[in-house]
Write a protein that holds these residues in place. Structure first.
Motif, PDB file in Angstrom:
ATOM      1  N   TYR A  54     -11.814 -12.979  -2.159  1.00 19.84           N
ATOM      2  CA  TYR A  54     -11.886 -12.456  -3.306  1.00 19.84           C
ATOM      3  C   TYR A  54     -10.839 -12.938  -4.219  1.00 19.84           C
TER       4      TYR A  54
ATOM      5  N   PRO B  11      -0.614  -4.032  -4.844  1.00 18.49           N
ATOM      6  CA  PRO B  11      -1.181  -4.495  -3.365  1.00 18.49           C
ATOM      7  C   PRO B  11      -2.112  -5.454  -3.663  1.00 18.49           C
ATOM      8  N   HIS B  12      -2.959  -5.568  -4.558  1.00 18.61           N
ATOM      9  CA  HIS B  12      -3.892  -6.886  -4.725  1.00 18.61           C
ATOM     10  C   HIS B  12      -3.160  -8.090  -5.414  1.00 18.61           C
TER      11      HIS B  12
ATOM     12  N   PHE C 243     -16.031  -3.248   5.736  1.00 21.24           N
ATOM     13  CA  PHE C 243     -16.935  -2.538   5.146  1.00 21.24           C
ATOM     14  C   PHE C 243     -18.124  -2.419   5.455  1.00 21.24           C
TER      15      PHE C 243
ATOM     16  N   ILE D  37      -8.593  -7.219  -4.573  1.00 22.62           N
ATOM     17  CA  ILE D  37      -9.309  -6.260  -5.455  1.00 22.62           C
ATOM     18  C   ILE D  37      -8.491  -5.631  -6.271  1.00 22.62           C
TER      19      ILE D  37
ATOM     20  N   ALA E  53      -9.910  -2.378   0.037  1.00 20.07           N
ATOM     21  CA  ALA E  53     -10.411  -3.413  -1.032  1.00 20.07           C
ATOM     22  C   ALA E  53      -9.141  -3.927  -1.732  1.00 20.07           C
ATOM     23  N   ALA E  54      -8.022  -3.037  -1.839  1.00 22.74           N
ATOM     24  CA  ALA E  54      -6.757  -3.751  -2.337  1.00 22.74           C
ATOM     25  C   ALA E  54      -6.228  -4.834  -1.448  1.00 22.74           C
ATOM     26  N   LEU E  55      -6.375  -4.509  -0.339  1.00 21.69           N
ATOM     27  CA  LEU E  55      -5.786  -5.516   0.600  1.00 21.69           C
ATOM     28  C   LEU E  55      -6.791  -6.970   0.658  1.00 21.69           C
TER      29      LEU E  55
ATOM     30  N   ILE F 232       0.900  -1.266  -0.061  1.00 22.99           N
ATOM     31  CA  ILE F 232       0.031  -0.090   0.003  1.00 22.99           C
ATOM     32  C   ILE F 232       0.853   1.154   0.089  1.00 22.99           C
TER      33      ILE F 232
ATOM     34  N   ARG G 267     -11.250  -1.567   9.707  1.00 21.04           N
ATOM     35  CA  ARG G 267     -11.568  -1.178   8.293  1.00 21.04           C
ATOM     36  C   ARG G 267     -12.412  -2.400   7.741  1.00 21.04           C
TER      37      ARG G 267
ATOM     38  N   MET H 272      -4.036  -9.304   5.491  1.00 19.75           N
ATOM     39  CA  MET H 272      -3.855  -8.346   6.612  1.00 19.75           C
ATOM     40  C   MET H 272      -5.151  -7.921   7.289  1.00 19.75           C
TER      41      MET H 272
ATOM     42  N   ASP I 121      -8.181   1.412  -0.404  1.00 19.57           N
ATOM     43  CA  ASP I 121      -7.003   0.654   0.370  1.00 19.57           C
ATOM     44  C   ASP I 121      -7.467  -0.726   0.768  1.00 19.57           C
TER      45      ASP I 121
ATOM     46  N   VAL J  27      -1.680 -10.011  -2.410  1.00 16.96           N
ATOM     47  CA  VAL J  27      -2.731 -10.805  -1.589  1.00 16.96           C
ATOM     48  C   VAL J  27      -2.550 -12.121  -2.296  1.00 16.96           C
ATOM     49  N   TYR J  28      -2.465 -12.229  -3.788  1.00 18.14           N
ATOM     50  CA  TYR J  28      -2.593 -13.438  -4.488  1.00 18.14           C
ATOM     51  C   TYR J  28      -1.478 -14.263  -4.110  1.00 18.14           C
TER      52      TYR J  28
END
Ligand SMILES: Nc1ncnc2c1ncn2[C@@H]1O[C@H](COP(=O)(O)OP(=O)(O)OP(=O)(O)O)[C@@H](O)[C@H]1O
Ligand SMILES: [Mg+2]
Lengths: 237, 360
Positions: free
Chosen positions: A104, A72-73, A90, B248, B243-245, A52, A88, A82, B241, A76-77
């Motif tokens: 996801y 960043p995304h 949604f 996505i 969402a990226a984590l 990030i 945080r 985290m 941010d 994750v893959y």
């Protein structure tokens, strides 16, 4: 090869030099904790690992692979999830939708379903509330959701930023129990905590951060008896 | 000194609180008075009211489809895509040239299947062109400004709007182009309803427009609520941010949002051409700004709100001039008066929620 290897990273917010050469390693299967006072750079370190915030200098490697070129995304893959500072979650998505977002990066429906069962086993409260909108959960429930959401990615490395923040003492204890449980099931954990005593009681090793630099590094056992740590972070004189 | 300033602030506050109810009373009295005079005079028969309502529903459904684009993009980037109406205009032109081509080749009116194919292809072409333009717009005009203060992309959007209008003017000229509908859906044919002993025409194009709009709205709603992509869109709208984590691809989701918005605008453009008949380089401006009004009316950023706002605005616009005994030319003024009233009385729109500090 280390699961995570951070080598001499320097990260900035504009002109603010937040990390001044951080190095740390996390071996597979470990719980490693990062402790330090407010503004020491703990969150910044995690943000630098997830991409990030891109470090201006130094290396972050996951099982030997340099992470700098990835967004960043994409990281994750690679198996990094985290639990962010302040949860945080949604707020307008339901609990199950939040958990869906955690998964996801994955495709196998059956594996996702198995992990959902595991998360519900770990946090039965989330199952009861699965149709509730995230924003209406209590603070503790939100923490469970943030943790469950990260687990839905089935990470090999789990980064947790102050999972005990704002929780009642009973809940703090239970969250730390869950962390140990998650680790026993095979997830490597890098844990950032203000609650140094608790963190050191479940971790294998620890790093102490102060104003963007690592001032101490030892086994959790040794850090708990270290004079500096006891004075500064455990509040014991 | 300090106390003087304070009392002054207090007094303006009190006057401010009086202004809203005062405006409310004036507007309400005016509306009721006009309604009373019009209804008492019985200058319009029931057939006229039905005619107005139908045209309002059709127009409103087009507004709703365009408004969805504004609302989706606002929801995800907190910016008003002023060029959205022009994306619709380009879709309308793409559909126009498709139909011209089919007509030129003698295919358009060969038989019923060929007419259907022509219209379907016109929609596909119109939607695809608008989709591509919308994605390009995001890439070129907005993405480089993502981290800039919020006024900056807004200015860029106005620039993009002018650019697209001028390109259209240079390419297609200033002339008005009349859509060539297949014979089976000529604009003046349709079903006839009997209302109070008088005939009311329900044009086929109107029905087509209304039904297709509803299908698009339902499709979009399902996409946003049920699919993985829709959930990702909502997650990105809330917190990029985080969402990226989750893994996505935030840029990808934003591009998708522009693609969907663009395709909807393109469909609206072709519907506009088929039903209203005339298009030109500036044809996207008024529907665009009406749809924006509709989006604000329903609560910007809110998908069902945009649908409701569009329908309400369309009906009000069609019925209100007659109901208030005003000249029909004032319908646009009425539409924008509604925008002003909404901003005064319910800035969050009909279905909108109060923006949290973080979002506002
Ligand atoms: N977005 C930002 N912009 C500018 N400076 C920042 C930003 N985020 C953090 N900093 C600064 O970077 C330093 C490290 O912050 P960081 O959030 O990493 O601390 P931390 O160790 O996580 O503290 P805490 O325990 O309070 O969460 C602080 O001095 C902070 O003020
Ligand atoms: Mg922190």
């Amino acid at each position: 090869m280390a699961m995570l290897e951070v080598e001499n990273i320097h990260s900035y917010y504009g002109n603010i030099h937040a990390l001044k050469g951080i190095s740390l390693t996390v071996e597979e299967g470990e719980i490693v904790t990062l402790i330090g006072g407010n503004g020491a750079g703990k969150t910044t370190t995690l943000r630098s690992i997830t991409g990030i915030l891109k470090p201006r200098q130094g290396h972050v490697r996951l099982e030997g692979e340099e992470l700098a070129p990835y967004k960043p995304h994409q990281i994750v893959y690679k198996g990094v999830a985290m639990v962010p500072e302040g949860r945080r979650i949604f707020a307008r998505l339901s609990v199950s939708e939040n958990l869906d977002m955690g998964a996801y990066s994955r495709n196998s429906k059956s594996e996702i379903k198995a992990d959902l069962e595991r998360v519900f086993e770990l946090f039965p409260r989330l199952k009861e509330r699965r149709n509730q909108v995230g924003g209406t959960l209590s603070g503790g429930e939100q923490q469970m959701l943030a943790t469950g959401r990260a687990l839905m990615a089935h990470p090999r490395l789990l980064l947790m930023d102050e999972p005990s923040m704002g929780l009642a003492p009973v809940l703090v204890e239970s969250i730390f129990e869950k962390i140990t449980e998650i680790n026993k099931e095979g997830t490597t954990i890098l844990l950032v905590e203000q609650n140094a005593l608790m963190a050191l009681s479940i971790a294998n090793r620890g790093y102490v951060l102060q104003t963007g630099e690592i001032i101490l590094h030892d086994t959790a056992e040794a850090l708990r008896t270290n004079e500096v740590v006891r004075k500064a972070y455990l509040g014991i004189t | 000194m300090a106390t003087a300033v304070q009392t002054r602030a207090k007094r303006t506050f009190r006057i401010g609180r009086l202004i809203r109810p005062a405006i409310g009373v004036v507007v309400a009295v005016f509306v009721l008075w006009r309604l009373y005079t019009v209804l008492a005079s019985q200058s319009f028969g029931p057939d006229t009211w039905v005619r107005f309502a139908i045209s309002g529903l059709v127009l409103g459904s087009v507004y709703a489809v365009i408004a969805l684009g504004y609302t989706l993009i606002y929801g995800i980037l907190f910016m008003i895509n002023f060029a959205h109406g022009d994306v619709m205009m380009l879709g309308a032109f793409a559909g126009y040239f498709t139909l011209e081509a089919f007509n030129g080749a003698g295919f358009l009116n060969k038989n019923l299947p060929s007419a259907i194919i022509s219209v379907v292809v016109a929609f596909i072409v119109g939607m695809s062109v608008s989709l591509v333009i919308s994605i390009a717009l995001e890439r070129i005009a907005y993405r480089p400004l993502r981290t800039a203060p919020r006024l900056v992309p807004l200015i860029s959007a106005i620039g993009a709007s002018l650019f697209l209008e001028n390109v259209a003017q240079l390419t297609f000229g200033v002339a008005r182009h009349t859509y060539t509908n297949p014979e089976v859906i000529k604009r003046n044919i349709g079903w006839t309803l009997m209302v109070g002993g008088k005939e009311v025409l329900v044009a086929y194009t109107g029905v087509l427009t209304f039904v297709l709009s509803l299908l698009l709205m339902i499709g979009l709603y399902i996409l946003v609520q049920r699919t993985k992509m829709g959930k990702a869109m909502r997650a990105v709208a809330e917190d990029k941010d985080t969402a990226a984590l989750m893994g996505i691809d935030v840029d990808g989701v934003i591009a998708n949002t522009f693609a969907i918005s663009g395709a909807l605008a393109g469909a609206a453009g072709v519907m506009w051409g088929l039903h209203m008949g005339v298009i030109y380089h500036y044809v996207g401006f008024i529907p665009g700004i009406k749809a924006f009004t509709a989006a604000v009316l329903g609560g910007i950023g809110n998908v069902p709100g945009a649908m409701l706002g569009g329908l309400v605005l369309g009906i009000v616009e069609a019925v209100a001039p007659a109901a208030l005994g005003m000249p029909f030319q004032l319908k646009d003024v009425l539409a924008f008066s509604i925008l002003v009233l909404v901003l005064i009385f319910r800035p969050t729109g009909i279905l909108g929620e109060v923006l949290s500090g973080k979002k506002a």
